[in-house]
Design a protein around this motif. Structure first.
Motif, short mmCIF file in Angstrom:
data_model
loop_
_atom_site.label_atom_id
_atom_site.label_comp_id
_atom_site.label_asym_id
_atom_site.label_seq_id
_atom_site.Cartn_x
_atom_site.Cartn_y
_atom_site.Cartn_z
N ALA A 102 0.83 -1.20 0.00
CA ALA A 102 0.00 0.00 0.00
C ALA A 102 0.87 1.25 0.00
O ALA A 102 0.57 2.24 -0.69
N GLN A 103 1.96 1.22 0.76
CA GLN A 103 2.83 2.39 0.85
C GLN A 103 3.51 2.68 -0.48
O GLN A 103 3.61 3.84 -0.91
N ALA A 104 4.00 1.64 -1.15
CA ALA A 104 4.67 1.82 -2.43
C ALA A 104 3.69 2.29 -3.51
O ALA A 104 4.05 3.05 -4.41
N ALA A 105 2.44 1.84 -3.42
CA ALA A 105 1.42 2.29 -4.36
C ALA A 105 1.07 3.75 -4.13
O ALA A 105 0.90 4.53 -5.08
N ALA A 106 0.95 4.14 -2.86
CA ALA A 106 0.61 5.53 -2.55
C ALA A 106 1.70 6.48 -3.03
O ALA A 106 1.41 7.62 -3.42
N ALA A 107 2.95 6.02 -3.04
CA ALA A 107 4.06 6.88 -3.44
C ALA A 107 3.94 7.33 -4.89
O ALA A 107 4.25 8.48 -5.21
N VAL A 108 3.48 6.47 -5.78
CA VAL A 108 3.36 6.87 -7.18
C VAL A 108 2.16 7.80 -7.38
O VAL A 108 2.18 8.68 -8.23
N VAL A 109 1.12 7.63 -6.56
CA VAL A 109 -0.04 8.53 -6.65
C VAL A 109 0.35 9.94 -6.21
O VAL A 109 -0.11 10.93 -6.78
N ASP A 110 1.22 10.04 -5.21
CA ASP A 110 1.66 11.35 -4.75
C ASP A 110 2.40 12.12 -5.84
O ASP A 110 2.44 13.35 -5.82
N ALA A 111 2.98 11.39 -6.79
CA ALA A 111 3.73 12.02 -7.88
C ALA A 111 2.89 12.26 -9.12
O ALA A 111 3.40 12.72 -10.15
N GLY B 257 11.64 2.38 -4.34
CA GLY B 257 10.56 2.17 -3.38
C GLY B 257 9.18 2.51 -3.89
O GLY B 257 8.21 2.42 -3.14
N VAL B 258 9.08 2.87 -5.17
CA VAL B 258 7.78 3.21 -5.76
C VAL B 258 7.28 2.03 -6.57
O VAL B 258 8.01 1.49 -7.41
N TYR B 259 6.05 1.62 -6.34
CA TYR B 259 5.44 0.53 -7.12
C TYR B 259 4.59 1.16 -8.22
O TYR B 259 3.59 1.83 -7.92
N PRO B 260 4.94 0.95 -9.51
CA PRO B 260 4.30 1.72 -10.58
C PRO B 260 3.02 1.15 -11.15
O PRO B 260 2.31 1.86 -11.86
N ILE B 261 2.71 -0.12 -10.86
CA ILE B 261 1.50 -0.72 -11.45
C ILE B 261 0.38 -0.54 -10.43
O ILE B 261 0.12 -1.41 -9.59
N VAL B 262 -0.26 0.58 -10.51
CA VAL B 262 -1.24 0.98 -9.50
C VAL B 262 -2.58 1.24 -10.16
O VAL B 262 -2.66 1.82 -11.25
N LEU B 263 -3.61 0.81 -9.49
CA LEU B 263 -4.98 1.06 -9.90
C LEU B 263 -5.53 2.18 -9.03
O LEU B 263 -5.52 2.07 -7.80
N VAL B 264 -5.95 3.26 -9.66
CA VAL B 264 -6.66 4.34 -8.96
C VAL B 264 -8.11 4.25 -9.39
O VAL B 264 -8.44 4.42 -10.56
N SER B 265 -8.96 3.92 -8.46
CA SER B 265 -10.38 3.72 -8.77
C SER B 265 -11.18 4.93 -8.32
O SER B 265 -11.02 5.42 -7.20
#
Length: 367
Positions: A264-273, A298-306
């Protein structure tokens, strides 16, 4: 008293207990909710859309029921495309979508919702896991290039040299890879394809779309169908909301020089950017574009923003009040924590919550 209706799996007992504790921890102002005096509300509210939100929606509906016991909320996880269609056509009062509205959908939503238009904001953030069923390989590293070639049917064996080069010391079987994709129009697909398009442009020549662009492989409907296909066939690999990856192997993704496991933390990091999408027809749209090609550690780039979709105007005050109250619970701190516990999602930031609440507060009754 009206019973709350769930068209989803039963809520785990641990989450129900956590929700009960949250409900008893103080008034709405103290625990971060801005739903007002919901105990006086009654009626029914219908939504549909993203199946990836399913586990989070279970928690939101259960938590909201503790605040508004005389309201019946239903959510049909038919997929993002189906949810957007049902919302635009007036079949539901709100929708969940793993992709923001397309230009033609914005026009239709604007016409349906009235002069002040629609609201659209991220309410659910989750990693998309690249999950696989290969019991002999408990850990797997993959790069964007290799993932793109697997799903484009260019890499077809598990012991392909390109996979072996990323997994020094691993014993990879000389067996076929079965790539599983969504058969229905899906925001999860659109997010996954967007990642491949940005992070591996030389290996992924296809347009970004919610419809899977490659022939071959195995197709399955909705998040639950992909999960079943992966669990049912050894040698499979697929993309799936991380909340549904239990019991499967999950690949670590190369970002820069390191391999990042989803969290969750790594996913949130890419959303912040992320950057806000320009040219939206509604002032209450908070659609964002994600930097999938990041090399930041530390950023996970395959993220789903719903996204949560709703109108700014409803035919009756009752409907307007119900939509406002439910969506306010969804974005509240208790709501986001309930989703995190039940679905492994990343709570939205304070900035996103403020933006979303401003959009929700704009909801009124027509006339």
């Amino acid at each position: 008293m009206k019973r709350r209706t769930l068209r989803l799996a039963a809520l785990p007992v641990a989450v129900m207990l956590a929700l009960g504790m949250a409900a008893c921890s103080g008034d709405s102002e103290e625990n971060g909710s801005d739903t007002g005096n919901t105990t006086e509300l009654s009626g029914s509210l219908a939504g549909s859309g993203a199946s990836a939100q399913g586990a989070a929606m279970e928690a939101w509906i259960a938590g909201f029921s503790s605040e508004a016991p005389d309201v019946t909320v239903t959510y049909d996880p038919i997929g993002s495309g189906g949810g957007r269609k049902a919302f635009i056509e007036g079949g539901v009062q709100f929708a969940g979508s793993d992709a923001y509205l397309k230009p033609e959908e914005m026009t239709a939503a604007q016409a349906k919702c009235g002069p002040n238009g629609f609201i659209e904001f991220p309410g659910y953030i989750s990693p998309i896991a690249v999950a696989y069923n290969l019991p002999s390989v408990p850990k797997l590293n993959l790069s964007a290039s290799v993932i793109a070639r697997i799903f484009d049917n260019k890499i077809t064996k598990w012991n392909d040299p390109a996979i072996a080069a990323l997994n020094d010391g691993a014993t990879l079987p000389d067996s076929n890879i079965t790539a599983v994709h969504r058969s229905d129009e899906s925001g999860t697909t659109e997010n996954f394809v967007d990642y491949l398009s940005q992070a591996a442009p030389n290996d992924w020549p296809h347009e970004v779309s919610g419809e899977w662009p490659v022939q071959g492989g195995e197709a399955a409907a909705q998040t639950q169908g992909v999960a079943a296909a992966l669990r049912g066939g050894e040698g499979t690999i697929g993309y799936i909301d991380a909340s549904q990856a239990t019991g499967l192997g999950v690949a670590a993704i190369q970002v820069g020089e390191t391999f990042v496991e989803y969290s969750a933390q790594a996913a949130a990091a890419v959303v912040d950017a992320a950057t806000k999408v320009e040219g939206r027809t509604s002032q209450h749209s908070y659609a964002i574009d994600l930097p999938r090609d990041t090399t930041q550690a530390g950023v996970y780039p395959i993220v789903l923003v719903s996204y949560q979709l709703a109108c700014t105007s409803y035919p009756s005050q009752e409907q307007a009040d119900l939509v406002k109250a439910f969506l306010s619970y969804v974005i509240s701190e208790p709501g986001q924590q309930a989703a995190a516990q039940n679905a492994g999602s990343a709570p939205i930031s304070a900035q996103l919550r403020t933006q979303a609440q401003a959009a929700i507060d704009a909801i009124t009754a027509a006339g």
